[in-house]
Design a protein around this motif. Sequence first.
Motif, PDB file in Angstrom:
ATOM      1  N   PHE A 110       0.834  -1.204   0.000  1.00  0.00           N
ATOM      2  CA  PHE A 110       0.000   0.000   0.000  1.00  0.00           C
ATOM      3  C   PHE A 110       0.868   1.252   0.000  1.00  0.00           C
ATOM      4  O   PHE A 110       0.643   2.191  -0.777  1.00  0.00           O
ATOM      5  CB  PHE A 110      -0.924  -0.015   1.218  1.00  0.00           C
ATOM      6  CG  PHE A 110      -1.680   1.261   1.424  1.00  0.00           C
ATOM      7  CD1 PHE A 110      -2.873   1.493   0.764  1.00  0.00           C
ATOM      8  CD2 PHE A 110      -1.181   2.256   2.270  1.00  0.00           C
ATOM      9  CE1 PHE A 110      -3.567   2.697   0.935  1.00  0.00           C
ATOM     10  CE2 PHE A 110      -1.870   3.450   2.451  1.00  0.00           C
ATOM     11  CZ  PHE A 110      -3.067   3.668   1.785  1.00  0.00           C
ATOM     12  N   LEU A 111       1.866   1.297   0.864  1.00  0.00           N
ATOM     13  CA  LEU A 111       2.705   2.484   1.015  1.00  0.00           C
ATOM     14  C   LEU A 111       3.549   2.742  -0.235  1.00  0.00           C
ATOM     15  O   LEU A 111       3.688   3.890  -0.676  1.00  0.00           O
ATOM     16  CB  LEU A 111       3.602   2.338   2.244  1.00  0.00           C
ATOM     17  CG  LEU A 111       2.859   2.353   3.589  1.00  0.00           C
ATOM     18  CD1 LEU A 111       3.739   1.786   4.691  1.00  0.00           C
ATOM     19  CD2 LEU A 111       2.409   3.775   3.932  1.00  0.00           C
ATOM     20  N   ILE A 112       4.104   1.685  -0.800  1.00  0.00           N
ATOM     21  CA  ILE A 112       4.879   1.847  -2.032  1.00  0.00           C
ATOM     22  C   ILE A 112       3.984   2.381  -3.148  1.00  0.00           C
ATOM     23  O   ILE A 112       4.364   3.272  -3.911  1.00  0.00           O
ATOM     24  CB  ILE A 112       5.534   0.512  -2.435  1.00  0.00           C
ATOM     25  CG1 ILE A 112       6.635   0.141  -1.426  1.00  0.00           C
ATOM     26  CG2 ILE A 112       6.121   0.588  -3.849  1.00  0.00           C
ATOM     27  CD1 ILE A 112       7.170  -1.270  -1.588  1.00  0.00           C
ATOM     28  N   GLY A 113       2.774   1.848  -3.212  1.00  0.00           N
ATOM     29  CA  GLY A 113       1.826   2.311  -4.213  1.00  0.00           C
ATOM     30  C   GLY A 113       1.462   3.778  -4.053  1.00  0.00           C
ATOM     31  O   GLY A 113       1.125   4.460  -5.033  1.00  0.00           O
ATOM     32  N   ARG A 114       1.537   4.284  -2.833  1.00  0.00           N
ATOM     33  CA  ARG A 114       1.218   5.686  -2.568  1.00  0.00           C
ATOM     34  C   ARG A 114       2.448   6.588  -2.662  1.00  0.00           C
ATOM     35  O   ARG A 114       2.367   7.780  -2.365  1.00  0.00           O
ATOM     36  CB  ARG A 114       0.576   5.826  -1.195  1.00  0.00           C
ATOM     37  CG  ARG A 114      -0.848   5.290  -1.133  1.00  0.00           C
ATOM     38  CD  ARG A 114      -1.689   5.910  -2.255  1.00  0.00           C
ATOM     39  NE  ARG A 114      -3.073   5.535  -2.167  1.00  0.00           N
ATOM     40  CZ  ARG A 114      -4.009   6.254  -1.547  1.00  0.00           C
ATOM     41  NH1 ARG A 114      -3.675   7.382  -0.945  1.00  0.00           N
ATOM     42  NH2 ARG A 114      -5.259   5.852  -1.550  1.00  0.00           N
ATOM     43  N   GLY A 115       3.590   5.995  -3.034  1.00  0.00           N
ATOM     44  CA  GLY A 115       4.780   6.814  -3.224  1.00  0.00           C
ATOM     45  C   GLY A 115       5.642   7.007  -2.008  1.00  0.00           C
ATOM     46  O   GLY A 115       6.397   7.989  -1.923  1.00  0.00           O
ATOM     47  N   ALA A 146      10.559  -2.019  -6.793  1.00  0.00           N
ATOM     48  CA  ALA A 146      10.101  -0.627  -6.798  1.00  0.00           C
ATOM     49  C   ALA A 146      11.252   0.356  -6.997  1.00  0.00           C
ATOM     50  O   ALA A 146      11.014   1.564  -7.170  1.00  0.00           O
ATOM     51  CB  ALA A 146       9.379  -0.314  -5.499  1.00  0.00           C
ATOM     52  N   GLY A 147      12.483  -0.152  -6.950  1.00  0.00           N
ATOM     53  CA  GLY A 147      13.638   0.704  -7.195  1.00  0.00           C
ATOM     54  C   GLY A 147      14.519   0.980  -6.002  1.00  0.00           C
ATOM     55  O   GLY A 147      15.412   1.838  -6.076  1.00  0.00           O
ATOM     56  N   ALA A 148      14.314   0.283  -4.882  1.00  0.00           N
ATOM     57  CA  ALA A 148      15.163   0.491  -3.702  1.00  0.00           C
ATOM     58  C   ALA A 148      16.612   0.161  -4.036  1.00  0.00           C
ATOM     59  O   ALA A 148      16.907  -0.818  -4.726  1.00  0.00           O
ATOM     60  CB  ALA A 148      14.679  -0.369  -2.541  1.00  0.00           C
TER      61      ALA A 148
END
Length: 452
Positions: free
Chosen positions: A359-364, A409-411
């Motif tokens: 959820f948090l990754i999806g929200r940026g 996600a790019g970490a």
Amino acid sequence: MASRLVQAALERPGSGGVDAAREILKARPELPRRDFYAACVTGEAEAVASFVASSRDLARHPGGPLDWPPLHYVSHSRQSSNEDAVRAARTLLEAGANPGATIIWNTRDLSWELPPLVAAAGIVPNPSLVATLLQSGADPNDGHSVLRAALGGHVECLEALLEGGADLNAPCQPQSVPALHWLLDYHYSPEMVEWLLEHGAEVNRAAGPLGEAPIHVAVRRRRGPAVKLLLHHGAEIDQRTAGGRSAYAHALCRSFDELARLLESRGADTSLGRADRLASALIHDQPEAAKKLIEGDPDLVANLNPDQARIFPDLAAKGFTWALELLLERGADLAWRGLDGGTALHQAAWFGVPEAARFLIGRGAPLEIVCVDHRSTPLGWGAHGSRYSGGAEERQEVYVEIAEMLLQAGASLADPLHPDLDPQGTWLLRDASPRVAEVLKRHGAKAGEVEY
């Protein structure tokens, strides 16, 4: 060979250094008479005296394999006896050695200037050497020695520090809080907490960026026996943090209901402000009550202070995405800080909550933001949590999922503090469980030697 002896004598327990030093001395017993720094680590006071008699500068200036002041070789050595170390130290001090001369002690995330007293108080505990250094002018309130002694449970060293003028309420590094706060927060030891309270630690001293008293720290860390002990020693049950939060509110806003009941039974004020009522409703999974509070004060979320705002990261640890969504709609910030200065994504990674992480990754949510206390990213928290978070061994699949999620996600694999020294994720592999390490390696992480 002398250099090998010196370095082996300074190695930590379990590294084989003491045994190696013993073997070197057995084969080359003359080394302390031929090398000044070998004499220092073996506590050969007569040899030390002979060297400084020919050149007093040896006692006063850094040198040897690590370019340390000689008192540090004495105080850090695991090869000499306590008595021999004291004799060697006295010889150096009489020749003009500075008892406050520091060395730079680097870890991945911190760099300290440490005097020899720190080693004598807690690294290689030697109460007689502590007393000797203090008598020669060492500062008992150097920000490190009291904490080091307390962390190790070295009561005799603490007693020597107190005799030499140590203040148990002075701030200790790196968090600039007294030793009592530190032990309640990071390295809990019931015995040492009680010892500190019985020897002058102030039970109501507020400290840290949130102005917490010990009772707030104990509740925040869910340490019931410590709460009882603090109350026994006179803790003010309704004392407030800088943000206005009581210990009772701390407990209720973290769903530590057993601690809330304990405090209530001891007479705590159970009244809550609107922000704390909202936090309690959210953390207790009561969406209707939370929505009603927000509808009655549309700016409530946006105006939360830093103490109150940690509800957002705490909700991520619970996996309550409905609550995260509600707060974001009303002005919450994805970078709000909570446990150890980590964000919501840090907490989702540490506690192994993939639904919250997704959820948090999806929200940026920021991927490269570092926490306050450990200077680590959410990926770093996930790697560390895969090995050390409670129950992680039985829940490896969620840590694998989160690591994969963050990397896709790019970490970054690079150490955020030392990207040039460790661009390939060695820092992550040192902490990660085998299964999470496989994920990291699949994304390019490589083990290596990194010296900070």
